[in-house]
Design a protein around this motif. Structure first.
Motif, PDB file in Angstrom:
ATOM      1  N   ALA A 175       0.863  -1.193   0.000  1.00  0.00           N
ATOM      2  CA  ALA A 175       0.000   0.000   0.000  1.00  0.00           C
ATOM      3  C   ALA A 175       0.894   1.235   0.000  1.00  0.00           C
ATOM      4  O   ALA A 175       1.605   1.488   0.977  1.00  0.00           O
ATOM      5  CB  ALA A 175      -0.912  -0.008   1.226  1.00  0.00           C
ATOM      6  N   ASN A 199      -1.644   6.189  -6.856  1.00  0.00           N
ATOM      7  CA  ASN A 199      -1.473   4.900  -6.181  1.00  0.00           C
ATOM      8  C   ASN A 199      -0.203   4.250  -6.708  1.00  0.00           C
ATOM      9  O   ASN A 199      -0.140   3.800  -7.853  1.00  0.00           O
ATOM     10  CB  ASN A 199      -2.682   4.002  -6.436  1.00  0.00           C
ATOM     11  N   LEU A 205      -6.769   1.496  -2.849  1.00  0.00           N
ATOM     12  CA  LEU A 205      -6.700   2.283  -1.622  1.00  0.00           C
ATOM     13  C   LEU A 205      -7.964   3.125  -1.440  1.00  0.00           C
ATOM     14  O   LEU A 205      -8.478   3.711  -2.387  1.00  0.00           O
ATOM     15  CB  LEU A 205      -5.483   3.213  -1.653  1.00  0.00           C
ATOM     16  N   THR A 206      -8.440   3.173  -0.184  1.00  0.00           N
ATOM     17  CA  THR A 206      -9.544   4.058   0.194  1.00  0.00           C
ATOM     18  C   THR A 206      -8.969   5.091   1.173  1.00  0.00           C
ATOM     19  O   THR A 206      -8.923   4.850   2.375  1.00  0.00           O
ATOM     20  CB  THR A 206     -10.687   3.265   0.846  1.00  0.00           C
ATOM     21  N   PRO A 207      -8.518   6.242   0.679  1.00  0.00           N
ATOM     22  CA  PRO A 207      -7.739   7.170   1.492  1.00  0.00           C
ATOM     23  C   PRO A 207      -8.566   8.082   2.390  1.00  0.00           C
ATOM     24  O   PRO A 207      -9.762   8.292   2.174  1.00  0.00           O
ATOM     25  CB  PRO A 207      -6.980   7.994   0.440  1.00  0.00           C
ATOM     26  N   GLU A 231     -12.069   5.466  -4.472  1.00  0.00           N
ATOM     27  CA  GLU A 231     -11.150   4.346  -4.314  1.00  0.00           C
ATOM     28  C   GLU A 231     -10.129   4.450  -5.436  1.00  0.00           C
ATOM     29  O   GLU A 231     -10.496   4.457  -6.620  1.00  0.00           O
ATOM     30  CB  GLU A 231     -11.879   3.004  -4.393  1.00  0.00           C
ATOM     31  N   ALA A 261      -4.024   5.642   4.225  1.00  0.00           N
ATOM     32  CA  ALA A 261      -4.918   4.597   3.739  1.00  0.00           C
ATOM     33  C   ALA A 261      -4.585   3.303   4.467  1.00  0.00           C
ATOM     34  O   ALA A 261      -3.454   3.126   4.947  1.00  0.00           O
ATOM     35  CB  ALA A 261      -4.766   4.416   2.227  1.00  0.00           C
ATOM     36  N   ALA A 265      -0.232   3.023   4.235  1.00  0.00           N
ATOM     37  CA  ALA A 265       0.102   4.058   3.254  1.00  0.00           C
ATOM     38  C   ALA A 265      -0.042   5.441   3.890  1.00  0.00           C
ATOM     39  O   ALA A 265      -1.037   5.731   4.564  1.00  0.00           O
ATOM     40  CB  ALA A 265      -0.802   3.952   2.034  1.00  0.00           C
TER      41      ALA A 265
END
Length: 338
Positions: A175, A199, A205-207, A231, A261, A265
């Motif tokens: 991530a 990304n 990723l769902t930040p 996403e 995330a 991340a």
């Protein structure tokens, strides 16, 4: 839950006859059927004709490279006439604004080509009938670990319905992301912060985003941490803007965006901008020169205070503090980033 199976089983599955079941008149009609007369969605449960109480919003398939996965798509004809639907797989990607989209047959070069349907991918659905169509996903040997976004696309007479396939190949998950191109647009209540998320890892990723701001005259209100409505898929970049109701009327502000995330991340991006009430300055006749002098004086005053508090140069041999030279104001104080 979908499971891997052997190539021999896969061949038998591709030749399987489409299962159809008559619908009850009282069955709920999904909104998507209003335009096309039919809907496409994952089959709930493990058996054909399973109740929709546990309906899945998308397919989720996972396995190691070299294996074959299987699942089933439900096509529901809610109209009074027969429909012929063509099925295919397609690569998924983010649009510039972050929406989920699917590439055409010619543009797909990745996971979309791993999806196969039997009978040429064409299904005839009688009126008021639900057809359950099996399909396979073959993970090529040597497939890179991580997420490989794809979708199943059903098409008839120019109408397309896509169902997402969240596909993951086993192996190390990374991530990682970056925040780029940070800029301030607008001023006052209309001020917004523009930025790009990229990304850099191999999983979707769902930040979450937070904004901190520091002005020459003191701390400025930013934005507390909140989940972003997007996403970001592996290898994709999205361009977003964030409202900034705390933007000052007159100040030079440094902004720092922090994005995190799941999976560890974390990334930051920064910029700075001047905020000057040009309309007020013009109406009062202050003008550019006068306003620049006011800005310089404000900066000098703040630096003097910091010097006296012990953060700057000490007193001169003559007993008076030697202030630092005030920097010249920006050439254009438009509210745009430096």
């Amino acid at each position: 839950m979908p499971v891997p199976h052997s190539p021999r089983t896969s061949g038998a599955l591709l030749l399987a006859t489409v299962a159809a079941a008559a619908l009850h008149c009282a069955a709920a009609v999904p909104a998507a059927a209003d335009e096309t007369g039919w809907t496409a969605e994952p089959v709930a449960g493990s058996a054909p004709g399973a109740a929709k109480a546990g309906a899945r919003p998308y397919f989720y398939l996972a396995g190691t490279s070299g294996t074959v996965l299987e699942d089933r798509l439900a096509l529901t004809n809610t109209s009074d006439q027969e429909h012929t639907v063509t099925l295919r797989g397609g690569d998924a990607y983010n649009t510039a604004g972050g929406a989920f989209a699917v590439r055409s047959v010619k543009e797909s070069t990745g996971a979309g080509l791993w999806i196969s349907f039997g009978a040429g991918g064409t299904v005839r659905i009688p009126a008021h009938t639900r057809a359950v169509v099996p399909f396979t996903v073959t993970l090529p040997p040597g497939s890179q670990p991580g997420d490989h976004p794809a979708a199943v696309v059903a098409t008839e007479a120019g109408h397309e319905v896509g169902v997402r396939v969240h596909l993951r190949v086993g192996g190390p998950a990374l991530a990682a992301l970056t925040v780029e191109d940070v800029a301030v647009r607008g001023k006052g209540a209309a001020a917004r912060v523009a930025y790009t998320l990229v990304n850099r890892g191999n999983v979707a990723l769902t930040p979450e985003l937070s904004i901190s701001a520091e002005g020459t005259l003191g701390k400025v209100a930013g934005r507390s941490t909140r989940a972003l409505p997007v996403e970001v898929l592996p290898g994709q970049r999205v361009e977003l803007t964030e409202p900034w109701p705390g933007a000052p009327v007159f100040d030079r502000v440094g902004l720092t965006l922090t994005v995190t995330a799941p999976g560890g991340a974390r990334a930051t991006g920064s910029t700075s901008a001047w905020f000057v009430p040009w309309g007020i300055a013009g109406r009062t006749g202050v003008g550019l020169l006068g306003l620049g002098a006011v800005a310089a004086a404000a900066l000098l005053l703040v630096r003097k205070r910091r010097t006296r508090s012990g953060g700057g140069p000490g007193p001169s041999p003559h007993g008076s503090a030697v202030p630092e030279e005030a920097p010249a104001p920006e050439h254009e104080l438009t509210g745009a980033p430096r």
